[in-house]
Design a protein around this motif. Sequence first.
Motif, short mmCIF file in Angstrom:
data_model
loop_
_atom_site.label_atom_id
_atom_site.label_comp_id
_atom_site.label_asym_id
_atom_site.label_seq_id
_atom_site.Cartn_x
_atom_site.Cartn_y
_atom_site.Cartn_z
N ILE A 408 0.83 -1.20 0.00
CA ILE A 408 0.00 0.00 0.00
C ILE A 408 0.87 1.26 0.00
O ILE A 408 0.59 2.24 -0.70
CB ILE A 408 -0.95 -0.03 1.21
CG1 ILE A 408 -1.99 -1.15 1.03
CG2 ILE A 408 -1.65 1.32 1.39
CD1 ILE A 408 -2.89 -1.34 2.23
N GLN A 409 1.97 1.22 0.76
CA GLN A 409 2.85 2.38 0.78
C GLN A 409 3.56 2.58 -0.55
O GLN A 409 3.86 3.72 -0.93
CB GLN A 409 3.87 2.23 1.91
CG GLN A 409 3.24 2.32 3.30
CD GLN A 409 4.28 2.31 4.40
OE1 GLN A 409 5.03 3.26 4.57
NE2 GLN A 409 4.32 1.22 5.16
N THR A 410 3.85 1.49 -1.27
CA THR A 410 4.44 1.66 -2.60
C THR A 410 3.48 2.39 -3.53
O THR A 410 3.90 3.25 -4.32
CB THR A 410 4.81 0.29 -3.20
OG1 THR A 410 3.64 -0.52 -3.29
CG2 THR A 410 5.86 -0.41 -2.37
N LEU A 411 2.20 2.07 -3.45
CA LEU A 411 1.22 2.76 -4.29
C LEU A 411 1.11 4.24 -3.90
O LEU A 411 1.02 5.12 -4.77
CB LEU A 411 -0.14 2.07 -4.17
CG LEU A 411 -0.19 0.60 -4.60
CD1 LEU A 411 -1.58 0.03 -4.36
CD2 LEU A 411 0.19 0.45 -6.04
N ILE A 541 1.25 -7.87 -8.89
CA ILE A 541 0.26 -7.14 -8.10
C ILE A 541 0.62 -5.66 -8.04
O ILE A 541 -0.22 -4.77 -8.25
CB ILE A 541 0.16 -7.74 -6.69
CG1 ILE A 541 -0.42 -9.17 -6.77
CG2 ILE A 541 -0.72 -6.88 -5.79
CD1 ILE A 541 -0.42 -9.89 -5.44
N ILE A 542 1.91 -5.37 -7.79
CA ILE A 542 2.33 -3.98 -7.70
C ILE A 542 2.16 -3.27 -9.04
O ILE A 542 1.66 -2.14 -9.12
CB ILE A 542 3.79 -3.91 -7.21
CG1 ILE A 542 3.89 -4.44 -5.78
CG2 ILE A 542 4.32 -2.48 -7.29
CD1 ILE A 542 5.31 -4.51 -5.26
N SER A 543 2.56 -3.94 -10.13
CA SER A 543 2.44 -3.32 -11.44
C SER A 543 0.98 -3.08 -11.82
O SER A 543 0.64 -2.04 -12.38
CB SER A 543 3.11 -4.20 -12.50
OG SER A 543 4.47 -4.43 -12.19
N PHE A 544 0.13 -4.04 -11.48
CA PHE A 544 -1.29 -3.88 -11.81
C PHE A 544 -1.88 -2.69 -11.09
O PHE A 544 -2.58 -1.85 -11.69
CB PHE A 544 -2.04 -5.15 -11.43
CG PHE A 544 -3.54 -5.04 -11.60
CD1 PHE A 544 -4.12 -5.11 -12.85
CD2 PHE A 544 -4.35 -4.87 -10.49
CE1 PHE A 544 -5.50 -5.00 -12.99
CE2 PHE A 544 -5.73 -4.76 -10.62
CZ PHE A 544 -6.30 -4.83 -11.89
#
Length: 755
Positions: A408-411, A541-544
Motif C-alpha cells: 500500500i505504501q508503494t502505491l 500485483i504492484i504493477s497492476f
Amino acid sequence: MSGTPEPADTERGDVREEPMPRRQRSVLPSFLFISFVLFMITNNGGEEVSQRTHLLDLLDGIDHQIANYSAWLNGTAPENFTLPVQDAAVMPLVDSLMTFGSQVDPQSAAYYTNLTGFWRGDVRFHNLTNLQSNESSPLPPWHTFSDDLVSRANLTNATEFASRVGSWNWTRSDKVQISIGDKFMWDEGEHRNLSKDIAMIHGKIDFSDPEGSEELRLEIGGVHFVSNGTIYAFAEPLRRGVDIRNLPMLVPPAFMNETAHIVEAELIARTESMKARVEAGTIGDPSEDDGPKVGCSFQFLGQILRSDVPLALLKEVEDEIQEPTGISTIHAPDMKLQGVLVSQNCGILYELPDISGMKSQTLFRKITSYAGIATLMNLLLLALHARQVTRSRSAAGLSRVSRYPFIIQTLIDAVSFVGHVTLAILAEGRTSIAVLAPAGLACILFVQEAQFAIIIGQIQAPEDVRPATRPPAQPAPAPAPEPTAPNTQPESAPATGENNAPAPNAQPPVPTITTTPPRPSLLRYLYDHIRSDPSARMWFIISFFLLVVFRLVIALSVPLLFIGALYGSMWLVQIYRTIRRGRASGLAAEYLIGVTVCRLYYLLYFLGCPKNVLDIETRPWVYGIALFMVAQVCLILMQAHFGPTFFLPRGVVSIETYDYHPPMPLPDPEAPEQSLGDCAICMDAIVVDPVLRQHLDEKSEGHSLSRRTGSLLAQGARKSYSLAPCHHLFHTACLERWLAIKNICPQCRRPLPPL
C-alpha cells in the motif's frame, strides 16, 4: 536425410566440426546509417526555417498594423484603422452586477498596484438567451439590460450560433482559475510621456469541467487602472488572439487617448521581443493544445477590492514580496477581485463574485517551503524503513510482518512521485528544482518498499503450503507364478535369430512411442509463472495497481477516494495477520507512529488545508480516515501488550498453534544413554535432565510430588527438545537459531510453523 543438423552435445562426447570463420562486416556502413538516422531525428532545420519565415511574414504584417494604428492615433490616416464602438447595453448590464471602484484617500485605504499572480474562485453562469424559460426562479433585476444586449446581437442564425458555442458545456463550470501578468508601462526613459496610472495585463482564464478532464482556456489582454483598481480586458479562445488595439473602446471616454498610447507602446514592445526571439532561434513550440473549439468573444470587466491599509504600507508589503530584504512589514491583506465575463455573440454571462488572489512570488515561496517539509518527511520515512528492515531481517521477524502495508505504501509513494513531478513541471525556475527532491525520495521509497514486500512474500510463501497426503501403503500382492513352457531349444541357443523361428509363446515387442507435450501459450506460461513464483506474483500485483493508479490520476475525484481507501486500509492487514498467527506484530512502535504521522501530513495537507499548493478542495471525510489510522496503530500496539485477540470475545477466534514440546516417553533407566535421540541440526544427543530422572524415579518408588512441582518438571523437560510436524527432533536452542535464518526444516525442507 536433409535438414538442419542437430548441435553436438559435448557431454555425450559428440564432436562438432568447427565452421569456417565468418568475415566480419565493416562497421562503416552501420555507423553511417546510424548517423543518418540520428541526423534525421535531431535535425529540424528545415522546419525551423519554414517557421521562421512564416513568423517574419507575420511580423511584417504586424508592423503594418502598428503603423496604421499609430497613424490613426496621430490623426494622419484615420481611414486605415477604425475603432469599434462599444454596445450601449454592455455597461448598464455590468453596472447592475458589480460596482466599479473610485480613487480613495491614500492615507486610509489603497488598492494593490501589481496584480501578477494566480486567482481562483466560484463563478455563476447565466444564459442570456433564455432567462425567461427558467420558471423555478424569478427573473433577475438586470434582465431588461440582458434582453437589450441579446436583441442587438445577431443570434438568429442557429448554425452560426451553434458553431460559436461549440461542444463545451458552459453550464457545468462552477470554478475558475485566472493567471495574470501585470506590466507597468511608464518609465523615466522612452515611455516617460505615458500615463502612470495605467498598466497592461495579460494572462489566461481556465474553466474546468467537474465531470470530465477537459478544460476551456481563454486568453485575456487588457488594461489595469492602478488608482482605482479597475480592469478592462478582452478574453478570446486560444489561437484566436486578443486584438488589444480595440481596448480604448472598453475604458471610459476620458481615458481613451491615454489607453491608446499605452496600447501602442505595448504593441511595439511585443513586436521587438518577438523579432529578438526569431533572430536568436528561440521561436518556441506552437503546438499547445487548443482545447474545445469555441468562438465566443468575451469582455472581462473586473474590480480589485480595496484594502483598509495606507498606500505607503501596502507598497512596502508589495516591494517586500517582490524582492525580500528581511524587513518587518504588516501582514499582507487579502487580494480580492470581483468581475463579469460577458459574451454578446454567444449570449453568455459569468459572474465572478468573490475571486481570491495570490502573488506569484508568494506562491513560489509557498511551494518551496512545502518541498522542504516534504523532503524532511520522506527522509524520515526512509530512515524508519531502514531501521525496520534491519530489525526484521531474520526469518522469524519477517514471518510476523504482513507484506500488504508495504505494498500500500508503494502505491502511495507512486502517486506522490507522479504528483511532485507534475508540480515541478508546472512550477518554473528554482521552485521546480526544490520539488524534485521529494519526488526523487518518493521514488527511492517506492523501490525499497517493493523489494521488502517481495522478500516478505518469499519468506512467508511456505506457510500456506499443505503437504500432499499420501494414501496408506497397501501390501503388494504376491506375484503369481508364470507358467513355464517346455524348453525345446538348448539353453545356449538364442530365442530368435536368422535361422531360428521365434518362440511360440513369445510376445511381439511393443514399440515405444514418445509424445512431446504441447508448448503452452504465452498467456498460459505467464499465468503459471505468476502463480508459482512468489516474486513474480508480487511484482504483478504492484504493477497492476500502479497501472490502475496512473489511470485514475487522469480523472478528477476518483484518485482522492482511492488514496483515502489506501490510507484507511494501511494497517488493517497487519492486525488480521497478528490475530491469525497468534503472535505479536513485528513492527516497532517507532515505525508505526512515525510512518503514520508522516503519511497523515500529506493526507491532511492536501485534503484538509484549504490553501494547499495544488488548490485541491478540502474533503470532510479526511479527518475520519486520520482517526481510523490512529486507532489502528493503537490497536497494534495493544496487541503486543495484551495479546493478539484481547479485544475479541472468547470463542470468536481460535488460533491453531503447533506444540513443539509434546510429551514423549523417557528412555529406559537402565539404558546406557539417557537421550531422546539425536538433534537433526547439531547431531548431538538430546540428553534427559538427570534431576528430572531422579524425581521421576522417586515418584515411581512411591514418593509423592506436588502437582506444581510435577508440572514444572514436565515443562522443563519439554522445553529442552522440540519436535517438528515432520517428526524431526531438535534441541530447542538449535531450532531457535535455525528459524532465525530459515523457516523450513533443515532435514526435509518442509515449512515449519513459528516456534
